[in-house]
Design a protein around this motif. Sequence first.
Motif, PDB file in Angstrom:
ATOM      1  N   GLN A  95      46.050  -2.807  58.014  1.00 39.28           N
ATOM      2  CA  GLN A  95      46.148  -3.552  59.257  1.00 39.28           C
ATOM      3  C   GLN A  95      47.400  -4.406  59.228  1.00 39.28           C
ATOM      4  N   GLY A  96      47.951  -4.620  60.401  1.00 41.22           N
ATOM      5  CA  GLY A  96      49.169  -5.420  60.450  1.00 41.22           C
ATOM      6  C   GLY A  96      49.677  -5.589  61.858  1.00 41.22           C
ATOM      7  N   SER A  97      50.867  -6.161  61.935  1.00 41.50           N
ATOM      8  CA  SER A  97      51.460  -6.367  63.251  1.00 41.50           C
ATOM      9  C   SER A  97      52.277  -5.130  63.624  1.00 41.50           C
ATOM     10  N   PHE A  98      52.523  -4.973  64.913  1.00 42.73           N
ATOM     11  CA  PHE A  98      53.328  -3.844  65.361  1.00 42.73           C
ATOM     12  C   PHE A  98      54.267  -4.313  66.464  1.00 42.73           C
ATOM     13  N   GLY A 131      58.096   1.811  66.105  1.00 42.24           N
ATOM     14  CA  GLY A 131      57.965   0.361  66.083  1.00 42.24           C
ATOM     15  C   GLY A 131      57.773  -0.078  64.649  1.00 42.24           C
ATOM     16  N   MET A 132      57.986  -1.381  64.404  1.00 44.67           N
ATOM     17  CA  MET A 132      57.842  -1.898  63.050  1.00 44.67           C
ATOM     18  C   MET A 132      56.377  -2.246  62.781  1.00 44.67           C
ATOM     19  N   LYS A 138      46.290  -6.653  66.519  1.00 40.28           N
ATOM     20  CA  LYS A 138      46.733  -5.961  65.309  1.00 40.28           C
ATOM     21  C   LYS A 138      46.694  -4.444  65.486  1.00 40.28           C
ATOM     22  N   LYS A 139      47.526  -3.824  64.677  1.00 42.63           N
ATOM     23  CA  LYS A 139      47.486  -2.363  64.627  1.00 42.63           C
ATOM     24  C   LYS A 139      46.719  -1.974  63.371  1.00 42.63           C
TER      25      LYS A 139
END
Length: 211
Positions: free
Chosen positions: A142-145, A164-165, A127-128
């Motif tokens: 926090q989330g995906s990248f 990046g997303m 996670k990012k």
Amino acid sequence: MEAFMRADQYQFIKKQAKKLVNGHSAANDPAVLKALKAMVLESVIALFSTISDEQKLVLESIIDVNDQEKADIYIENLQPYVTPFQTTEPMVKKLFPKAKKIKVPSLDHMDLLGTSYLSWFDPGTNKKYLVTKLDDQWIGLQGSFRPLNKKGICALCHQYEDVGMFLVEEKGKVQGTFTKRGNYICRDAEVCNQHIVTLDHLGEFIDRVKK
Ligand SMILES: [Zn+2]
């Protein structure tokens, strides 16, 4: 005198000093330079809603910047007045109570001057993470990248960079559900922070994903 400017204000002033350096190398016309100095000074002072005479004195010497060396000295002299990005590993961990295995990068060796937000990718949790302080409140996302393999406009600094997303996961209204909202942001948080000359976009991003 105590620190009185935020990281984004510091970055804004740095860019104004750069403008003067570029102006002096491009123009010899005294009238043009005079106008440029006045514009720069006005924009720097306008950053602060209240300002003491002492603070003004520190800022005003920007008009003496006419080359890179003077710009570097001016910027260095500002540094004691920049509010540092002060956090600790336990503080960061507290922002992510569910992420038990989260690894926080070592903050001791990081140059946090001019940092509006801290962000890192943790391969352990895949996670990012993003940590910032807005209106005196610490916020953790926090989330995906997923890197986009081309440049795009970053939602945080509004510059054209490698992005990046970042899809932020927030708890949904129904227990056990999650919502994912996000946008393109810089891959390199250090580069991004140097571009952040206002907290408006960062605030808008947080408002949107936290809804
Ligand atoms: Zn950015």
